[in-house]
Design a protein around this motif. Structure first.
Motif, PDB file in Angstrom:
ATOM      1  N   ALA A 118       0.825  -1.207   0.000  1.00  0.00           N
ATOM      2  CA  ALA A 118       0.000   0.000   0.000  1.00  0.00           C
ATOM      3  C   ALA A 118       0.860   1.258   0.000  1.00  0.00           C
ATOM      4  O   ALA A 118       0.541   2.240  -0.678  1.00  0.00           O
ATOM      5  CB  ALA A 118      -0.942  -0.016   1.205  1.00  0.00           C
ATOM      6  N   SER A 119       1.970   1.236   0.742  1.00  0.00           N
ATOM      7  CA  SER A 119       2.880   2.392   0.756  1.00  0.00           C
ATOM      8  C   SER A 119       3.460   2.644  -0.627  1.00  0.00           C
ATOM      9  O   SER A 119       3.511   3.785  -1.100  1.00  0.00           O
ATOM     10  CB  SER A 119       4.036   2.157   1.736  1.00  0.00           C
ATOM     11  OG  SER A 119       3.573   2.024   3.036  1.00  0.00           O
ATOM     12  N   LEU A 120       3.909   1.590  -1.257  1.00  0.00           N
ATOM     13  CA  LEU A 120       4.471   1.715  -2.605  1.00  0.00           C
ATOM     14  C   LEU A 120       3.416   2.223  -3.581  1.00  0.00           C
ATOM     15  O   LEU A 120       3.693   3.107  -4.411  1.00  0.00           O
ATOM     16  CB  LEU A 120       5.030   0.367  -3.057  1.00  0.00           C
ATOM     17  CG  LEU A 120       5.748   0.337  -4.391  1.00  0.00           C
ATOM     18  CD1 LEU A 120       6.968   1.262  -4.368  1.00  0.00           C
ATOM     19  CD2 LEU A 120       6.175  -1.086  -4.727  1.00  0.00           C
ATOM     20  N   LEU A 121       2.212   1.700  -3.484  1.00  0.00           N
ATOM     21  CA  LEU A 121       1.118   2.152  -4.340  1.00  0.00           C
ATOM     22  C   LEU A 121       0.875   3.644  -4.159  1.00  0.00           C
ATOM     23  O   LEU A 121       0.776   4.398  -5.137  1.00  0.00           O
ATOM     24  CB  LEU A 121      -0.151   1.359  -4.037  1.00  0.00           C
ATOM     25  CG  LEU A 121      -1.406   1.764  -4.811  1.00  0.00           C
ATOM     26  CD1 LEU A 121      -1.217   1.529  -6.306  1.00  0.00           C
ATOM     27  CD2 LEU A 121      -2.615   1.008  -4.281  1.00  0.00           C
ATOM     28  N   LEU A 122       0.802   4.079  -2.911  1.00  0.00           N
ATOM     29  CA  LEU A 122       0.559   5.497  -2.635  1.00  0.00           C
ATOM     30  C   LEU A 122       1.686   6.370  -3.172  1.00  0.00           C
ATOM     31  O   LEU A 122       1.441   7.360  -3.868  1.00  0.00           O
ATOM     32  CB  LEU A 122       0.401   5.715  -1.127  1.00  0.00           C
ATOM     33  CG  LEU A 122       0.216   7.165  -0.681  1.00  0.00           C
ATOM     34  CD1 LEU A 122      -1.051   7.759  -1.284  1.00  0.00           C
ATOM     35  CD2 LEU A 122       0.190   7.247   0.833  1.00  0.00           C
ATOM     36  N   LEU A 124       3.970   5.779  -5.494  1.00  0.00           N
ATOM     37  CA  LEU A 124       4.066   5.794  -6.953  1.00  0.00           C
ATOM     38  C   LEU A 124       2.902   6.538  -7.602  1.00  0.00           C
ATOM     39  O   LEU A 124       3.082   7.200  -8.628  1.00  0.00           O
ATOM     40  CB  LEU A 124       4.181   4.365  -7.500  1.00  0.00           C
ATOM     41  CG  LEU A 124       5.489   3.647  -7.170  1.00  0.00           C
ATOM     42  CD1 LEU A 124       5.478   2.234  -7.741  1.00  0.00           C
ATOM     43  CD2 LEU A 124       6.699   4.430  -7.668  1.00  0.00           C
ATOM     44  N   ARG A 125       1.715   6.459  -7.010  1.00  0.00           N
ATOM     45  CA  ARG A 125       0.567   7.217  -7.545  1.00  0.00           C
ATOM     46  C   ARG A 125       0.805   8.714  -7.449  1.00  0.00           C
ATOM     47  O   ARG A 125       0.397   9.473  -8.311  1.00  0.00           O
ATOM     48  CB  ARG A 125      -0.721   6.841  -6.825  1.00  0.00           C
ATOM     49  CG  ARG A 125      -1.306   5.512  -7.266  1.00  0.00           C
ATOM     50  CD  ARG A 125      -2.594   5.231  -6.520  1.00  0.00           C
ATOM     51  NE  ARG A 125      -3.605   6.248  -6.774  1.00  0.00           N
ATOM     52  CZ  ARG A 125      -4.640   6.105  -7.609  1.00  0.00           C
ATOM     53  NH1 ARG A 125      -4.781   4.977  -8.268  1.00  0.00           N
ATOM     54  NH2 ARG A 125      -5.517   7.069  -7.752  1.00  0.00           N
ATOM     55  N   VAL A 126       1.485   9.148  -6.382  1.00  0.00           N
ATOM     56  CA  VAL A 126       1.768  10.571  -6.198  1.00  0.00           C
ATOM     57  C   VAL A 126       2.948  11.002  -7.065  1.00  0.00           C
ATOM     58  O   VAL A 126       2.967  12.105  -7.602  1.00  0.00           O
ATOM     59  CB  VAL A 126       2.041  10.882  -4.708  1.00  0.00           C
ATOM     60  CG1 VAL A 126       2.556  12.300  -4.505  1.00  0.00           C
ATOM     61  CG2 VAL A 126       0.773  10.659  -3.884  1.00  0.00           C
ATOM     62  N   ALA A 127       3.923  10.117  -7.246  1.00  0.00           N
ATOM     63  CA  ALA A 127       5.180  10.479  -7.905  1.00  0.00           C
ATOM     64  C   ALA A 127       5.168  10.374  -9.423  1.00  0.00           C
ATOM     65  O   ALA A 127       6.002  10.990 -10.083  1.00  0.00           O
ATOM     66  CB  ALA A 127       6.309   9.613  -7.357  1.00  0.00           C
ATOM     67  N   MET A 128       4.247   9.618 -10.005  1.00  0.00           N
ATOM     68  CA  MET A 128       4.311   9.404 -11.458  1.00  0.00           C
ATOM     69  C   MET A 128       2.921   9.177 -12.055  1.00  0.00           C
ATOM     70  O   MET A 128       1.935   9.095 -11.335  1.00  0.00           O
ATOM     71  CB  MET A 128       5.232   8.221 -11.774  1.00  0.00           C
ATOM     72  CG  MET A 128       4.794   6.903 -11.171  1.00  0.00           C
ATOM     73  SD  MET A 128       5.976   5.549 -11.345  1.00  0.00           S
ATOM     74  CE  MET A 128       6.146   5.388 -13.083  1.00  0.00           C
ATOM     75  N   ASP A 129       2.894   9.083 -13.376  1.00  0.00           N
ATOM     76  CA  ASP A 129       1.648   8.782 -14.074  1.00  0.00           C
ATOM     77  C   ASP A 129       1.129   7.420 -13.637  1.00  0.00           C
ATOM     78  O   ASP A 129       1.899   6.506 -13.353  1.00  0.00           O
ATOM     79  CB  ASP A 129       1.877   8.759 -15.592  1.00  0.00           C
ATOM     80  CG  ASP A 129       2.238  10.125 -16.136  1.00  0.00           C
ATOM     81  OD1 ASP A 129       1.797  11.131 -15.547  1.00  0.00           O
ATOM     82  OD2 ASP A 129       2.971  10.186 -17.146  1.00  0.00           O
ATOM     83  N   PRO A 134       0.442   0.147 -11.513  1.00  0.00           N
ATOM     84  CA  PRO A 134       0.026  -1.224 -11.147  1.00  0.00           C
ATOM     85  C   PRO A 134       1.075  -2.279 -11.518  1.00  0.00           C
ATOM     86  O   PRO A 134       1.282  -3.235 -10.771  1.00  0.00           O
ATOM     87  CB  PRO A 134      -1.265  -1.448 -11.931  1.00  0.00           C
ATOM     88  CG  PRO A 134      -1.757  -0.081 -12.260  1.00  0.00           C
ATOM     89  CD  PRO A 134      -0.549   0.790 -12.373  1.00  0.00           C
ATOM     90  N   TRP A 135       1.734  -2.082 -12.630  1.00  0.00           N
ATOM     91  CA  TRP A 135       2.753  -3.044 -13.074  1.00  0.00           C
ATOM     92  C   TRP A 135       3.966  -3.008 -12.151  1.00  0.00           C
ATOM     93  O   TRP A 135       4.509  -4.055 -11.788  1.00  0.00           O
ATOM     94  CB  TRP A 135       3.168  -2.770 -14.518  1.00  0.00           C
ATOM     95  CG  TRP A 135       2.038  -2.942 -15.464  1.00  0.00           C
ATOM     96  CD1 TRP A 135       1.324  -1.958 -16.085  1.00  0.00           C
ATOM     97  CD2 TRP A 135       1.444  -4.177 -15.872  1.00  0.00           C
ATOM     98  NE1 TRP A 135       0.328  -2.502 -16.855  1.00  0.00           N
ATOM     99  CE2 TRP A 135       0.385  -3.865 -16.753  1.00  0.00           C
ATOM    100  CE3 TRP A 135       1.709  -5.512 -15.597  1.00  0.00           C
ATOM    101  CZ2 TRP A 135      -0.401  -4.846 -17.344  1.00  0.00           C
ATOM    102  CZ3 TRP A 135       0.931  -6.495 -16.186  1.00  0.00           C
ATOM    103  CH2 TRP A 135      -0.115  -6.151 -17.042  1.00  0.00           C
ATOM    104  N   LEU A 136       4.381  -1.822 -11.784  1.00  0.00           N
ATOM    105  CA  LEU A 136       5.530  -1.698 -10.889  1.00  0.00           C
ATOM    106  C   LEU A 136       5.228  -2.283  -9.514  1.00  0.00           C
ATOM    107  O   LEU A 136       6.045  -3.021  -8.943  1.00  0.00           O
ATOM    108  CB  LEU A 136       5.945  -0.223 -10.757  1.00  0.00           C
ATOM    109  CG  LEU A 136       6.519   0.417 -12.021  1.00  0.00           C
ATOM    110  CD1 LEU A 136       6.649   1.920 -11.844  1.00  0.00           C
ATOM    111  CD2 LEU A 136       7.851  -0.219 -12.378  1.00  0.00           C
TER     112      LEU A 136
END
Length: 163
Positions: A118-122, A124-129, A134-136
């Protein structure tokens, strides 16, 4: 003197000696995961107090809240074995305490996996398109699963004697 029981591991140890050894090993493992989850959880607690938090969309704020709750649950599960040991110490139930502590640690690892996901999802959602996010995240979670569960399960199956 207690009679040593035969173990598939080939060790000549009593049930109490085995529980002592397993407890020491478990606590060393928990120390590593506790530090990681506590650092991550501490960082998560500060995010809500930053100006950037107010700019997050509803989805990102929901992901953040879920992540904090997962981090709190992981912290509880990974600190649980210490409390368990302290409360049952001297009661002559160490083999059972080791089993419960081991289960708490495993649950803590699962919760830590969810927290990190969940941390990574959050982040990456803030940092990039959103496109590759989802793939990363899936790739990193797959890596965690291989390192934390698949490889140990493979080694356990491959190298455990079947006697």
């Amino acid at each position: 003197m207690a009679q040593a029981t035969e173990r598939p591991s080939g060790r000549d140890e009593t049930e109490d000696e085995r529980a002592d050894r397993m407890w020491s090993e478990l606590i060393q493992e928990v120390r590593v995961t506790q530090m990681g989850v506590q650092i991550l959880f501490g960082f998560l607690l500060t995010v809500v107090f930053t100006p950037k938090y107010d700019d997050l969309g509803d989805t990102e704020q929901t992901i953040y809240i879920v992540t904090v709750i997962l981090g709190a649950a992981a912290t509880g599960a990974l600190i649980g074995p210490v409390s368990l040991h302290r409360l049952v110490s001297g009661r002559r139930i160490k083999p059972r305490a080791v089993q419960w502590a081991s289960r708490l640690t495993f649950v803590g690892l699962l919760l830590l996996l969810a927290t990190m996901t969940a941390s990574l999802l959050l982040i990456l959602r803030v940092a990039m398109d959103d496109g590759p996010v989802p793939w990363l995240v899936t790739g990193v979670v797959a890596w965690y699963l291989v390192c934390w569960f698949v490889l140990p399960a493979w080694a356990r199956r491959r190298y455990t004697s079947r006697d």
